[in-house]
Design a protein around this motif. Sequence first.
Motif, mmCIF file in Angstrom:
data_model
loop_
_atom_site.group_PDB
_atom_site.id
_atom_site.type_symbol
_atom_site.label_atom_id
_atom_site.label_comp_id
_atom_site.label_asym_id
_atom_site.label_seq_id
_atom_site.Cartn_x
_atom_site.Cartn_y
_atom_site.Cartn_z
ATOM 1 N N LEU A 34 -18.344 -4.267 -32.050
ATOM 2 C CA LEU A 34 -18.103 -3.104 -31.401
ATOM 3 C C LEU A 34 -19.128 -1.979 -31.900
ATOM 4 O O LEU A 34 -19.456 -0.934 -31.265
ATOM 5 N N ARG A 35 -19.514 -1.993 -32.971
ATOM 6 C CA ARG A 35 -20.482 -0.883 -33.837
ATOM 7 C C ARG A 35 -21.826 -1.130 -33.159
ATOM 8 O O ARG A 35 -22.418 -0.073 -32.668
ATOM 9 N N MET A 36 -22.078 -2.245 -33.219
ATOM 10 C CA MET A 36 -23.614 -2.391 -32.554
ATOM 11 C C MET A 36 -23.553 -2.061 -30.878
ATOM 12 O O MET A 36 -24.629 -1.492 -30.588
ATOM 13 N N GLU A 37 -22.491 -2.271 -30.388
ATOM 14 C CA GLU A 37 -22.322 -2.028 -29.058
ATOM 15 C C GLU A 37 -22.465 -0.308 -29.049
ATOM 16 O O GLU A 37 -23.054 0.274 -27.887
ATOM 17 N N GLU A 38 -21.654 0.244 -29.640
ATOM 18 C CA GLU A 38 -21.645 1.697 -29.681
ATOM 19 C C GLU A 38 -23.058 2.402 -29.946
ATOM 20 O O GLU A 38 -23.554 3.261 -29.165
ATOM 21 N N LEU A 39 -23.730 1.656 -31.043
ATOM 22 C CA LEU A 39 -25.092 2.295 -31.186
ATOM 23 C C LEU A 39 -25.946 1.925 -30.012
ATOM 24 O O LEU A 39 -26.811 2.723 -29.887
ATOM 25 N N ALA A 40 -25.921 0.673 -29.475
ATOM 26 C CA ALA A 40 -26.805 0.288 -28.427
ATOM 27 C C ALA A 40 -26.664 1.262 -27.331
ATOM 28 O O ALA A 40 -27.493 1.877 -26.502
ATOM 29 N N HIS A 41 -25.440 1.593 -26.955
ATOM 30 C CA HIS A 41 -24.950 2.679 -25.940
ATOM 31 C C HIS A 41 -25.882 3.910 -26.233
ATOM 32 O O HIS A 41 -26.120 4.606 -25.177
ATOM 33 N N LYS A 42 -25.861 4.514 -27.468
ATOM 34 C CA LYS A 42 -26.310 5.706 -27.708
ATOM 35 C C LYS A 42 -27.794 5.811 -27.490
ATOM 36 O O LYS A 42 -28.271 6.949 -27.085
ATOM 37 N N LEU A 43 -28.397 4.583 -27.717
ATOM 38 C CA LEU A 43 -29.841 4.497 -27.366
ATOM 39 C C LEU A 43 -30.270 4.711 -26.033
ATOM 40 O O LEU A 43 -29.423 4.296 -24.907
ATOM 41 N N ASN A 44 -31.688 5.165 -25.744
ATOM 42 C CA ASN A 44 -31.641 5.345 -24.310
ATOM 43 C C ASN A 44 -32.843 4.423 -24.009
ATOM 44 O O ASN A 44 -34.015 4.766 -23.980
ATOM 45 N N PHE A 45 -32.543 3.092 -23.947
ATOM 46 C CA PHE A 45 -33.522 2.125 -23.804
ATOM 47 C C PHE A 45 -34.124 2.049 -22.240
ATOM 48 O O PHE A 45 -33.246 2.641 -21.281
ATOM 49 N N GLU A 46 -35.446 1.780 -22.099
ATOM 50 C CA GLU A 46 -35.973 1.649 -20.777
ATOM 51 C C GLU A 46 -35.275 0.274 -20.145
ATOM 52 O O GLU A 46 -35.054 -0.447 -20.592
ATOM 53 N N GLU A 47 -35.632 0.387 -18.622
ATOM 54 C CA GLU A 47 -34.918 -0.761 -18.012
ATOM 55 C C GLU A 47 -35.502 -2.129 -18.548
ATOM 56 O O GLU A 47 -34.830 -3.196 -18.405
ATOM 57 N N ASP A 48 -36.683 -2.051 -18.798
ATOM 58 C CA ASP A 48 -37.339 -3.460 -19.300
ATOM 59 C C ASP A 48 -36.901 -4.033 -20.523
ATOM 60 O O ASP A 48 -36.708 -5.284 -20.662
ATOM 61 N N ILE A 49 -36.529 -3.159 -21.350
ATOM 62 C CA ILE A 49 -36.001 -3.479 -22.666
ATOM 63 C C ILE A 49 -34.466 -4.270 -22.324
ATOM 64 O O ILE A 49 -34.190 -5.426 -22.685
ATOM 65 N N GLU A 50 -33.816 -3.479 -21.510
ATOM 66 C CA GLU A 50 -32.242 -4.055 -21.002
ATOM 67 C C GLU A 50 -32.419 -5.336 -20.439
ATOM 68 O O GLU A 50 -31.847 -6.281 -20.416
ATOM 69 N N SER A 51 -33.574 -5.371 -19.360
ATOM 70 C CA SER A 51 -33.652 -6.841 -18.680
ATOM 71 C C SER A 51 -33.974 -7.758 -19.729
ATOM 72 O O SER A 51 -33.680 -9.130 -19.347
ATOM 73 N N LEU A 52 -35.083 -7.383 -20.657
ATOM 74 C CA LEU A 52 -35.232 -8.633 -21.775
ATOM 75 C C LEU A 52 -34.017 -9.175 -22.416
ATOM 76 O O LEU A 52 -33.877 -10.283 -22.806
ATOM 77 N N GLU A 54 -31.005 -9.187 -21.368
ATOM 78 C CA GLU A 54 -30.137 -10.052 -20.408
ATOM 79 C C GLU A 54 -30.629 -11.394 -20.432
ATOM 80 O O GLU A 54 -30.056 -12.252 -20.301
ATOM 81 N N GLU A 55 -32.120 -11.402 -20.313
ATOM 82 C CA GLU A 55 -32.744 -12.584 -20.425
ATOM 83 C C GLU A 55 -32.668 -13.490 -21.779
ATOM 84 O O GLU A 55 -32.207 -14.767 -21.564
ATOM 85 N N ILE A 56 -32.483 -12.800 -22.829
ATOM 86 C CA ILE A 56 -32.497 -13.352 -24.081
ATOM 87 C C ILE A 56 -30.699 -13.777 -23.904
ATOM 88 O O ILE A 56 -30.532 -15.087 -24.285
ATOM 89 N N LYS A 57 -29.869 -13.075 -23.525
ATOM 90 C CA LYS A 57 -28.430 -13.417 -23.354
ATOM 91 C C LYS A 57 -28.341 -14.903 -22.755
ATOM 92 O O LYS A 57 -27.557 -15.767 -22.889
ATOM 93 N N SER A 58 -28.989 -14.746 -21.506
ATOM 94 C CA SER A 58 -28.908 -16.051 -20.514
ATOM 95 C C SER A 58 -29.628 -16.997 -21.250
ATOM 96 O O SER A 58 -28.905 -18.149 -21.049
ATOM 97 N N ASP A 59 -30.553 -16.998 -21.593
ATOM 98 C CA ASP A 59 -31.145 -18.018 -22.610
ATOM 99 C C ASP A 59 -30.509 -18.563 -23.581
ATOM 100 O O ASP A 59 -30.135 -19.920 -23.533
ATOM 101 N N TRP A 60 -29.710 -17.850 -24.205
ATOM 102 C CA TRP A 60 -28.792 -18.343 -25.137
ATOM 103 C C TRP A 60 -27.652 -19.021 -24.715
ATOM 104 O O TRP A 60 -27.120 -20.019 -25.337
ATOM 105 N N TRP A 61 -27.022 -18.542 -23.761
ATOM 106 C CA TRP A 61 -25.856 -19.112 -23.144
ATOM 107 C C TRP A 61 -26.221 -20.291 -22.547
ATOM 108 O O TRP A 61 -25.334 -21.365 -22.596
ATOM 109 N N ASN A 62 -27.375 -20.669 -21.868
ATOM 110 C CA ASN A 62 -27.666 -22.001 -21.244
ATOM 111 C C ASN A 62 -27.926 -23.061 -22.397
ATOM 112 O O ASN A 62 -27.718 -24.102 -22.369
#
Length: 71
Positions: A34-52, A54-62
Motif C-alpha cells: 500500500l505504501r508503494m502504491e501510494e508513492l507511485a500514485h503521487k509520482l507523475n509518470f509518463e505513459e511510456d513508463i506506465e506501459s512498461l 504493465e508489460e513487466i507485470k504481464s510477463d511476470w504473471w505469464n
Amino acid sequence: MTSIHLDTLGDKYLISLDKSSFDKEWLMGLIERLRMEELAHKLNFEEDIESLGEEIKSDWWNKNKQRFINE
C-alpha cells in the motif's frame, strides 16, 4: 462476519482484519505494498513508463501464474 471489513469514518477508510485469518508477516507485506502504491500514485509518470510497468507485470504473471492457478 467476513475476515475483512471496510468502514468509513469522515475522510478515512478503516479496514478490520480477523487476526485468525492473516498472520503479521502477510499484513506487513500488505502495508508495504500500500505504501508503494501510494508513492507511485503521487509520482507523475509518463505513459511510456506506465506501459512498461504493465508489460513487466504481464510477463511476470505469464511466468508465475501456474503457482497460483491449477490449469
